[in-house]
Enzyme design. Structure first.
Site, mmCIF file in Angstrom:
data_model
loop_
_atom_site.group_PDB
_atom_site.id
_atom_site.type_symbol
_atom_site.label_atom_id
_atom_site.label_comp_id
_atom_site.label_asym_id
_atom_site.label_seq_id
_atom_site.Cartn_x
_atom_site.Cartn_y
_atom_site.Cartn_z
ATOM 1 N N TYR A 9 0.850 -1.190 0.000
ATOM 2 C CA TYR A 9 0.000 0.000 0.000
ATOM 3 C C TYR A 9 0.883 1.236 0.000
ATOM 4 C CZ TYR A 9 -3.479 3.419 1.672
ATOM 5 O OH TYR A 9 -4.303 4.514 1.818
ATOM 6 N N ASP A 30 9.111 2.656 -0.140
ATOM 7 C CA ASP A 30 8.068 3.273 0.667
ATOM 8 C C ASP A 30 8.277 2.813 2.100
ATOM 9 O OD1 ASP A 30 5.885 4.134 2.040
ATOM 10 O OD2 ASP A 30 4.402 3.488 0.550
ATOM 11 N N LYS A 73 4.350 8.338 9.253
ATOM 12 C CA LYS A 73 4.083 7.687 10.548
ATOM 13 C C LYS A 73 5.068 8.097 11.663
ATOM 14 C CE LYS A 73 0.921 4.426 8.618
ATOM 15 N NZ LYS A 73 0.897 3.743 7.334
HETATM 16 C C1 PLP Z 1 0.281 4.305 5.995
HETATM 17 C C2 PLP Z 1 1.004 4.113 4.741
HETATM 18 C C3 PLP Z 1 0.892 5.000 3.665
HETATM 19 C C4 PLP Z 1 -0.108 6.136 3.661
HETATM 20 O O1 PLP Z 1 0.158 7.059 4.673
HETATM 21 P P1 PLP Z 1 -1.043 8.034 5.130
HETATM 22 O O2 PLP Z 1 -0.372 8.951 6.108
HETATM 23 O O3 PLP Z 1 -2.088 7.150 5.738
HETATM 24 O O4 PLP Z 1 -1.540 8.742 3.937
HETATM 25 C C5 PLP Z 1 1.697 4.828 2.566
HETATM 26 N N1 PLP Z 1 2.569 3.814 2.501
HETATM 27 C C6 PLP Z 1 2.709 2.918 3.501
HETATM 28 C C7 PLP Z 1 3.705 1.826 3.382
HETATM 29 C C8 PLP Z 1 1.915 3.026 4.644
HETATM 30 O O5 PLP Z 1 2.026 2.103 5.603
#
Ligand code: PLP
Length: 426
Positions: free
Chosen positions: A143, A238, A266
């Protein structure tokens, strides 16, 4: 109706779609009423009935120090008194950028934004702008936020372009997105052989936390790096979830691989809306105002959020922080495995730093399809059993879990005992 969570959920559903501002909070996968949280401290939060839970979601990753860490609270309180937002640059943005770059050596420059979605979307645009190419490669089960081009599932057959996973995303918007199976070397080779000269970037969660917890094998991660280099594509890690979570230098530190671009979120905000993306100077200077790739944000580098992020990074940079966190997380994972074995429950689990995943099967899955063979009913029974016993894990089987520095040995032991009790009553 006397359950305060039920009362709030009914009110919420009248004014907010599904009663929640992010879908997985709604308990749709597991059934039941979401818990409305009223406060949190350390490893715990309390719902609207004042029931206490040991928190293993930590706001889905950011709360690595636990809730209400005194040094972070102090930094935020001080920042709030100086103003909420200026729309003009601040010294604290430089300090946070310097702190991030010192910890993630692959990054020479960084841009701050407000969410992981925004950071991943911007990194993607930058990769396309810098390479002058259109095609992007992603993996099923990873994601990267909810930007249109990334809301894609695999099409039929090997190395094909994907189909949108959301209404409102025209097929044309994802026609340049290749979706491959995670850890499938053959598909990876084939995709680059067929499309290599058009590939702008390959984006990957090198330790995936959005299909529960699945590691890229070292060979797979290495091959991603080699193929990108060979074909002039950018490798984007990511690390919104793994950055400062699996270790002080992220998944790239764990795997010993240098990506071109890194996406963070995060933990770097410590619970405030803050995310970032960065990489080599020559690529980052393609961004506006220096270069032709546009990117902007009213609240980017927000003074309160940067204060929170800086205070968090300072704490996690202290010697021994990750050793202790990783040890605690391993104790949880090993304890759960032993409890399952003692009760004859098929089970396996894995962890890195303060991030973990467990599976109600004997193998550790290598890809999304295998994760999704989990027995839903069994997972839901475990989820609700833990919830009743005051342990809050993610309300979906395809999510990772998080341990914070505030979790005590007693919290871990209580969690293992609760799980064993549930396994024994199966
Ligand atoms: C949480 C997450 C996102 C999206 O971040 P948001 O702050 O919720 O928009 C993108 N990539 C990864 C790997 C994530 O865990």
């Amino acid at each position: 109706m006397t359950d305060q969570n039920d009362i709030l959920f009914e009110r919420a559903r009248a004014v907010i779609p599904g009663g929640v501002n992010s879908p997985v909070r709604a308990f749709k996968a597991v059934g039941g009423t979401p818990r409305f949280i009223q406060r949190a401290q350390g490893a715990y939060f309390w719902d609207a009935n004042d029931k206490r839970y040991i928190d293993y979601i930590g706001s889905w990753g950011p709360m690595i120090l636990g809730h209400g860490h005194p040094a972070v609270v102090e930094a935020v309180q001080k920042a709030v008194l100086e103003g909420f937002s200026y729309g003009a640059p601040t010294e604290r943005e430089i300090e946070l950028a310097e702190a991030i770059l010192a910890l993630v050596p692959s990054m020479e420059m960084v841009r701050l934004v407000s969410s992981g979605t925004e950071a991943a979307m911007s990194a993607l645009r930058l990769a396309r702008g810098a390479t002058g190419r259109k095609t992007i490669v992603k993996f099923e089960g990873c994601y990267h936020g909810h930007a249109d081009a990334l809301l894609v599932k695999a099409g039929s057959g090997l190395a094909t372009f994907g189909n949108p996973t959301s209404a409102g995303v025209p097929p044309e918007v994802v026609q340049h997105t290749l979706v491959l199976e995670y850890n499938n070397l053959q598909q990876l080779e084939e995709a680059f052989a067929l499309h290599g000269k058009d590939i702008a970037c390959l984006m990957i969660e090198a330790i995936a936390g959005n299909m529960n917890f699945v590691r890229a094998t070292p060979e797979f991660a290495k091959r991603c790096r080699e193929l990108c280099t060979q074909h002039g594509a950018l490798l984007i890690f990511d690390e919104v979830m793994t950055g400062f979570r699996v270790g002080l230098h992220g998944a790239q530190g764990v795997l010993g691989i240098t990506p071109d671009l890194t996406v963070l979120g995060k933990v770097i905000g410590g619970g405030m809306p803050l995310a970032a993306f960065g990489g080599p100077r020559a690529i980052m200077e393609q961004l506006a105002p220096l270069g032709p790739v546009y990117q902007a944000g009213t609240l980017s580098g927000n003074p309160v959020a940067t204060a929170c992020g800086l205070a968090t990074l300072k704490e996690i940079s202290k010697p021994g922080f990750y050793e202790a966190l990783a040890q605690k997380t391993r104790t949880l994972v090993d304890g759960l495995k032993a409890a399952a074995a003692a009760e004859g429950q098929p089970f396996n689990a894995d962890s890195e730093g303060g991030m973990f995943g467990f599976f109600l099967m004997n193998e550790l899955p290598q890809n999304y399809a295998t994760v999704m063979t989990t027995d839903n009913a069994q997972f839901n029974a475990l989820f609700h059993g833990l919830l009743d016993r005051g342990v809050y894990i993610a309300p979906a089987l395809y999510e990772a879990g998080f341990v914070s520095a505030a979790h005590s040995e007693d919290d871990i032991a209580a969690t293992i005992a609760a799980a064993r009790d549930i396994f024994s009553k199966r």
